[in-house]
Motif scaffolding. Structure first.
Motif: not given
Length: 333
Positions: A302-305, A197-206, A314-316, A98-100
Protein backbone atom coordinates in the motif's frame (compact mmCIF):
# COMPACT_ATOMS: atom_id res chain seq x y z
CA UNK A 1 -35.00 10.25 -7.50
CA UNK A 2 -33.30 10.66 -4.13
CA UNK A 3 -30.13 11.99 -5.77
CA UNK A 4 -32.12 14.41 -7.90
CA UNK A 5 -34.12 15.62 -4.91
CA UNK A 6 -30.94 16.10 -2.89
CA UNK A 7 -29.25 18.07 -5.64
CA UNK A 8 -32.25 20.33 -6.14
CA UNK A 9 -32.54 20.96 -2.42
CA UNK A 10 -28.83 21.74 -2.02
CA UNK A 11 -28.49 23.91 -5.12
CA UNK A 12 -31.90 25.58 -5.17
CA UNK A 13 -32.18 24.70 -8.88
CA UNK A 14 -35.28 23.34 -10.54
CA UNK A 15 -33.31 21.43 -13.18
CA UNK A 16 -30.10 19.53 -12.47
CA UNK A 17 -27.92 17.35 -14.69
CA UNK A 18 -26.13 14.33 -13.31
CA UNK A 19 -25.07 10.82 -14.15
CA UNK A 20 -24.60 7.79 -11.91
CA UNK A 21 -22.01 5.23 -12.96
CA UNK A 22 -21.11 2.00 -11.20
CA UNK A 23 -17.44 2.07 -10.26
CA UNK A 24 -14.98 -0.06 -8.34
CA UNK A 25 -14.58 1.16 -4.78
CA UNK A 26 -10.80 1.47 -5.08
CA UNK A 27 -10.50 2.91 -8.56
CA UNK A 28 -9.21 6.25 -7.36
CA UNK A 29 -6.57 7.20 -4.83
CA UNK A 30 -8.49 8.15 -1.75
CA UNK A 31 -8.18 11.04 0.64
CA UNK A 32 -5.73 9.32 2.99
CA UNK A 33 -5.19 11.98 5.64
CA UNK A 34 -8.47 13.74 6.26
CA UNK A 35 -6.84 16.19 8.68
CA UNK A 36 -5.17 17.78 5.65
CA UNK A 37 -6.85 19.80 2.95
CA UNK A 38 -7.76 18.04 -0.28
CA UNK A 39 -5.42 20.32 -2.25
CA UNK A 40 -2.58 19.13 -0.01
CA UNK A 41 -3.18 15.38 -0.30
CA UNK A 42 -4.28 15.73 -3.95
CA UNK A 43 -6.25 12.50 -4.27
CA UNK A 44 -7.04 11.19 -7.75
CA UNK A 45 -10.64 12.16 -8.46
CA UNK A 46 -13.21 12.88 -11.11
CA UNK A 47 -14.54 16.43 -11.35
CA UNK A 48 -16.45 16.64 -9.04
CA UNK A 49 -17.13 13.20 -7.53
CA UNK A 50 -19.28 11.89 -4.72
CA UNK A 51 -19.02 8.22 -3.69
CA UNK A 52 -21.39 6.62 -1.22
CA UNK A 53 -19.54 5.00 1.68
CA UNK A 54 -21.93 2.03 1.64
CA UNK A 55 -23.27 0.74 -1.66
CA UNK A 56 -25.89 -1.63 -0.22
CA UNK A 57 -26.43 -1.60 3.55
CA UNK A 58 -28.45 -4.82 3.36
CA UNK A 59 -25.34 -6.83 2.47
CA UNK A 60 -23.39 -7.71 5.63
CA UNK A 61 -19.62 -7.31 5.60
CA UNK A 62 -19.34 -10.92 6.74
CA UNK A 63 -20.86 -12.17 3.48
CA UNK A 64 -17.62 -12.07 1.49
CA UNK A 65 -19.05 -13.42 -1.78
CA UNK A 66 -21.93 -10.95 -1.88
CA UNK A 67 -19.81 -8.03 -0.68
CA UNK A 68 -17.11 -8.46 -3.35
CA UNK A 69 -19.75 -8.45 -6.09
CA UNK A 70 -21.27 -5.12 -5.06
CA UNK A 71 -21.33 -2.25 -7.54
CA UNK A 72 -20.27 0.95 -5.82
CA UNK A 73 -22.25 3.96 -7.11
CA UNK A 74 -20.34 7.07 -8.05
CA UNK A 75 -22.11 10.31 -8.81
CA UNK A 76 -20.55 12.36 -11.62
CA UNK A 77 -21.83 15.92 -11.87
CA UNK A 78 -21.87 18.08 -14.98
CA UNK A 79 -21.42 21.83 -14.99
CA UNK A 80 -24.52 22.24 -17.14
CA UNK A 81 -27.21 20.19 -18.83
CA UNK A 82 -25.44 20.71 -22.17
CA UNK A 83 -22.15 19.20 -21.03
CA UNK A 84 -21.44 15.79 -22.67
CA UNK A 85 -22.40 12.81 -20.52
CA UNK A 86 -19.08 11.06 -20.94
CA UNK A 87 -16.85 10.12 -18.06
CA UNK A 88 -14.09 12.58 -17.36
CA UNK A 89 -10.66 10.98 -17.40
CA UNK A 90 -8.58 12.22 -14.46
CA UNK A 91 -4.95 13.24 -14.82
CA UNK A 92 -3.22 10.47 -12.92
CA UNK A 93 -0.05 10.91 -10.92
CA UNK A 94 2.57 8.45 -12.28
CA UNK A 95 3.13 5.44 -10.05
CA UNK A 96 6.79 4.89 -10.91
CA UNK A 97 9.53 6.29 -8.69
CA UNK A 98 12.42 4.91 -10.75
CA UNK A 99 13.63 2.29 -8.25
CA UNK A 100 13.02 -1.21 -9.63
CA UNK A 101 13.28 -3.98 -7.05
CA UNK A 102 13.89 -6.56 -9.78
CA UNK A 103 17.07 -4.72 -10.77
CA UNK A 104 18.20 -3.58 -7.33
CA UNK A 105 17.71 -6.94 -5.58
CA UNK A 106 17.48 -9.48 -8.41
CA UNK A 107 20.97 -10.96 -8.05
CA UNK A 108 20.77 -11.02 -4.26
CA UNK A 109 17.47 -12.90 -4.36
CA UNK A 110 18.91 -15.41 -6.81
CA UNK A 111 21.82 -15.96 -4.40
CA UNK A 112 19.46 -16.45 -1.44
CA UNK A 113 17.26 -18.87 -3.37
CA UNK A 114 20.20 -20.95 -4.58
CA UNK A 115 21.67 -21.03 -1.08
CA UNK A 116 18.36 -22.41 0.20
CA UNK A 117 18.43 -25.15 -2.45
CA UNK A 118 21.99 -26.12 -1.49
CA UNK A 119 21.28 -25.97 2.27
CA UNK A 120 18.12 -28.04 2.06
CA UNK A 121 19.86 -30.63 -0.11
CA UNK A 122 23.03 -31.05 1.95
CA UNK A 123 21.76 -30.41 5.48
CA UNK A 124 18.21 -31.73 5.30
CA UNK A 125 18.20 -34.23 2.41
CA UNK A 126 15.40 -32.39 0.63
CA UNK A 127 15.12 -31.45 -3.05
CA UNK A 128 13.47 -28.47 -4.71
CA UNK A 129 10.19 -29.76 -6.19
CA UNK A 130 8.75 -26.54 -7.60
CA UNK A 131 8.68 -22.76 -7.61
CA UNK A 132 6.02 -20.14 -8.29
CA UNK A 133 6.37 -16.36 -8.32
CA UNK A 134 3.48 -14.11 -7.35
CA UNK A 135 1.96 -12.17 -10.23
CA UNK A 136 1.82 -8.46 -9.39
CA UNK A 137 0.83 -7.35 -12.90
CA UNK A 138 -2.87 -7.99 -12.44
CA UNK A 139 -5.44 -6.83 -14.95
CA UNK A 140 -6.31 -3.23 -14.22
CA UNK A 141 -3.14 -2.46 -12.30
CA UNK A 142 -1.76 -0.41 -15.19
CA UNK A 143 -4.49 2.23 -14.85
CA UNK A 144 -6.22 1.24 -18.08
CA UNK A 145 -9.33 3.27 -17.40
CA UNK A 146 -11.26 2.48 -20.56
CA UNK A 147 -11.07 -1.27 -20.02
CA UNK A 148 -11.80 -0.96 -16.31
CA UNK A 149 -14.90 1.15 -16.86
CA UNK A 150 -16.07 -1.22 -19.61
CA UNK A 151 -15.72 -4.04 -17.07
CA UNK A 152 -13.39 -6.05 -19.29
CA UNK A 153 -11.46 -7.28 -16.26
CA UNK A 154 -12.53 -9.96 -13.80
CA UNK A 155 -10.32 -9.53 -10.76
CA UNK A 156 -12.53 -11.41 -8.35
CA UNK A 157 -11.89 -10.31 -4.79
CA UNK A 158 -8.76 -8.33 -5.67
CA UNK A 159 -9.63 -4.74 -6.54
CA UNK A 160 -8.33 -2.53 -9.30
CA UNK A 161 -6.83 0.16 -7.16
CA UNK A 162 -4.71 3.26 -7.35
CA UNK A 163 -3.41 3.10 -3.79
CA UNK A 164 -2.18 -0.49 -3.62
CA UNK A 165 -0.73 -3.48 -5.46
CA UNK A 166 -1.83 -7.04 -4.84
CA UNK A 167 0.07 -10.21 -5.73
CA UNK A 168 -2.28 -12.87 -7.01
CA UNK A 169 -1.67 -16.55 -6.30
CA UNK A 170 -0.61 -17.69 -9.74
CA UNK A 171 -3.25 -17.04 -12.36
CA UNK A 172 -4.07 -19.83 -14.80
CA UNK A 173 -6.08 -19.13 -17.97
CA UNK A 174 -7.85 -22.49 -17.76
CA UNK A 175 -8.46 -22.89 -14.03
CA UNK A 176 -8.91 -19.28 -13.00
CA UNK A 177 -7.13 -16.87 -10.68
CA UNK A 178 -6.41 -19.18 -7.78
CA UNK A 179 -4.20 -22.07 -8.72
CA UNK A 180 -2.69 -23.80 -5.66
CA UNK A 181 0.79 -25.28 -5.58
CA UNK A 182 1.40 -28.79 -4.27
CA UNK A 183 3.61 -29.21 -1.23
CA UNK A 184 4.49 -32.89 -1.08
CA UNK A 185 4.04 -35.00 2.05
CA UNK A 186 6.71 -34.12 4.59
CA UNK A 187 7.62 -31.02 2.58
CA UNK A 188 8.74 -27.48 3.41
CA UNK A 189 7.75 -24.21 1.72
CA UNK A 190 9.84 -21.03 1.68
CA UNK A 191 8.66 -17.59 0.61
CA UNK A 192 11.50 -15.32 -0.54
CA UNK A 193 11.10 -11.72 -1.65
CA UNK A 194 11.46 -8.01 -0.99
CA UNK A 195 10.09 -6.33 2.12
CA UNK A 196 8.72 -3.45 0.08
CA UNK A 197 8.41 -1.08 3.03
CA UNK A 198 12.03 -1.63 4.05
CA UNK A 199 12.98 -0.88 0.43
CA UNK A 200 11.02 2.42 0.69
CA UNK A 201 8.48 1.33 -1.93
CA UNK A 202 5.42 1.23 0.35
CA UNK A 203 4.20 2.37 3.74
CA UNK A 204 2.60 -1.02 4.42
CA UNK A 205 2.99 -4.53 3.06
CA UNK A 206 2.16 -8.06 4.05
CA UNK A 207 2.97 -11.60 2.94
CA UNK A 208 0.50 -14.46 3.44
CA UNK A 209 0.56 -18.21 2.87
CA UNK A 210 -2.74 -20.12 3.00
CA UNK A 211 -4.25 -23.43 2.08
CA UNK A 212 -6.50 -23.75 -0.94
CA UNK A 213 -9.83 -23.05 0.78
CA UNK A 214 -8.36 -20.37 3.07
CA UNK A 215 -9.34 -22.29 6.21
CA UNK A 216 -5.72 -21.76 7.23
CA UNK A 217 -3.60 -18.68 6.62
CA UNK A 218 -0.60 -17.07 8.24
CA UNK A 219 0.69 -13.56 7.52
CA UNK A 220 3.72 -11.42 8.21
CA UNK A 221 3.73 -7.62 8.15
CA UNK A 222 6.45 -5.04 7.59
CA UNK A 223 5.80 -4.02 11.22
CA UNK A 224 4.33 -6.35 13.82
CA UNK A 225 0.81 -5.77 15.06
CA UNK A 226 -0.89 -7.18 18.14
CA UNK A 227 -1.91 -10.28 16.16
CA UNK A 228 0.52 -10.52 13.23
CA UNK A 229 4.32 -10.90 13.41
CA UNK A 230 6.87 -8.88 11.45
CA UNK A 231 8.96 -10.21 8.57
CA UNK A 232 11.85 -7.86 9.49
CA UNK A 233 15.11 -9.71 10.02
CA UNK A 234 13.92 -12.96 8.44
CA UNK A 235 16.26 -12.88 5.43
CA UNK A 236 19.26 -12.25 7.66
CA UNK A 237 18.24 -15.03 10.05
CA UNK A 238 18.12 -17.70 7.34
CA UNK A 239 21.10 -16.28 5.43
CA UNK A 240 23.28 -16.94 8.47
CA UNK A 241 22.28 -20.61 8.25
CA UNK A 242 22.48 -21.07 4.49
CA UNK A 243 25.72 -19.08 4.07
CA UNK A 244 24.00 -16.55 1.80
CA UNK A 245 25.24 -13.89 4.24
CA UNK A 246 28.70 -14.33 2.72
CA UNK A 247 27.51 -12.90 -0.60
CA UNK A 248 24.62 -10.60 0.33
CA UNK A 249 25.25 -7.42 2.31
CA UNK A 250 23.66 -6.72 5.66
CA UNK A 251 21.86 -3.68 4.25
CA UNK A 252 20.38 -5.69 1.37
CA UNK A 253 19.27 -8.49 3.69
CA UNK A 254 17.44 -5.89 5.77
CA UNK A 255 15.24 -5.14 2.74
CA UNK A 256 14.42 -8.78 1.97
CA UNK A 257 12.49 -11.60 3.60
CA UNK A 258 12.79 -15.39 3.87
CA UNK A 259 9.88 -17.19 5.54
CA UNK A 260 9.38 -20.92 6.09
CA UNK A 261 6.40 -23.26 6.56
CA UNK A 262 6.90 -26.96 7.29
CA UNK A 263 4.51 -29.87 7.28
CA UNK A 264 4.01 -31.44 10.69
CA UNK A 265 5.24 -34.75 9.25
CA UNK A 266 8.45 -33.21 7.86
CA UNK A 267 11.90 -34.30 8.98
CA UNK A 268 12.84 -30.62 8.69
CA UNK A 269 12.57 -28.94 12.09
CA UNK A 270 12.27 -25.20 12.49
CA UNK A 271 15.78 -23.87 13.25
CA UNK A 272 16.67 -22.70 16.70
CA UNK A 273 17.67 -19.12 17.32
CA UNK A 274 16.47 -16.08 15.43
CA UNK A 275 15.16 -18.04 12.43
CA UNK A 276 12.63 -19.81 14.67
CA UNK A 277 10.49 -16.66 14.63
CA UNK A 278 10.08 -16.99 10.87
CA UNK A 279 9.20 -20.68 10.64
CA UNK A 280 5.68 -22.07 11.02
CA UNK A 281 4.26 -25.59 11.18
CA UNK A 282 1.26 -26.17 8.91
CA UNK A 283 -1.80 -27.66 10.68
CA UNK A 284 -2.01 -31.34 9.76
CA UNK A 285 -5.82 -31.32 9.50
CA UNK A 286 -5.64 -29.46 6.18
CA UNK A 287 -3.55 -32.03 4.31
CA UNK A 288 -4.98 -34.12 1.47
CA UNK A 289 -5.52 -37.87 1.82
CA UNK A 290 -2.06 -38.55 0.41
CA UNK A 291 -0.42 -36.06 2.77
CA UNK A 292 0.01 -33.11 0.40
CA UNK A 293 -0.72 -29.46 1.15
CA UNK A 294 -2.36 -27.24 -1.47
CA UNK A 295 -0.89 -23.77 -0.98
CA UNK A 296 -1.78 -20.25 -2.06
CA UNK A 297 0.17 -17.09 -1.38
CA UNK A 298 -0.27 -13.37 -1.76
CA UNK A 299 1.28 -9.99 -1.08
CA UNK A 300 -0.25 -6.60 -0.37
CA UNK A 301 1.63 -3.33 -0.88
CA UNK A 302 0.00 0.00 0.00
CA UNK A 303 1.03 3.55 -0.92
CA UNK A 304 4.45 4.50 -2.20
CA UNK A 305 5.76 7.19 0.19
CA UNK A 306 7.37 9.10 -2.69
CA UNK A 307 4.55 9.19 -5.26
CA UNK A 308 1.68 8.86 -2.75
CA UNK A 309 0.01 6.45 -5.16
CA UNK A 310 0.10 2.70 -5.05
CA UNK A 311 3.54 1.42 -6.10
CA UNK A 312 4.14 0.64 -9.76
CA UNK A 313 3.61 -3.14 -10.04
CA UNK A 314 6.35 -3.47 -12.64
CA UNK A 315 8.84 -1.99 -10.16
CA UNK A 316 8.06 -4.57 -7.46
CA UNK A 317 9.47 -8.07 -7.07
CA UNK A 318 6.71 -10.63 -6.56
CA UNK A 319 7.45 -13.10 -3.77
CA UNK A 320 8.88 -16.47 -4.84
CA UNK A 321 7.42 -19.64 -3.35
CA UNK A 322 9.96 -22.48 -3.16
CA UNK A 323 8.71 -26.00 -2.44
CA UNK A 324 10.93 -28.74 -1.06
CA UNK A 325 10.24 -32.44 -0.59
CA UNK A 326 12.16 -35.43 0.80
CA UNK A 327 14.67 -36.99 -1.59
CA UNK A 328 13.27 -40.05 -3.32
CA UNK A 329 16.15 -42.16 -2.03
CA UNK A 330 15.41 -41.02 1.52
CA UNK A 331 11.72 -41.88 1.11
CA UNK A 332 12.49 -45.34 -0.28
CA UNK A 333 14.64 -46.19 2.73
Amino acid sequence: ELVEAGLKASTGANDVAFRVHGLNSSLVRTWQNQTELVNVTKPDAFRPMVRWSVSDPTVPLTDVDAYTELVWPVLLLRKSANEPEKLIEPALIPRRDGANENIVYGSQLTTIQQSLVDWMKTEHKMDLTGTAQLNLLLDGMNDDWAKILDEEFDTGDYLNTRDAVYGYPWVDEVNGPRVPRNLSAGGVAFFVGVAHTAANKTIYNSVTLANVDLSYSHSYLNKASSTTPSMAGSASAFASLTKAARNVSVSDLASLYTLAWRQNSSSFACPKGTAASFCETLPSEHTTEDGRYLLLGDERAYLNPTTLTGPAPEELYGGMLMLFGPKLSAVSR
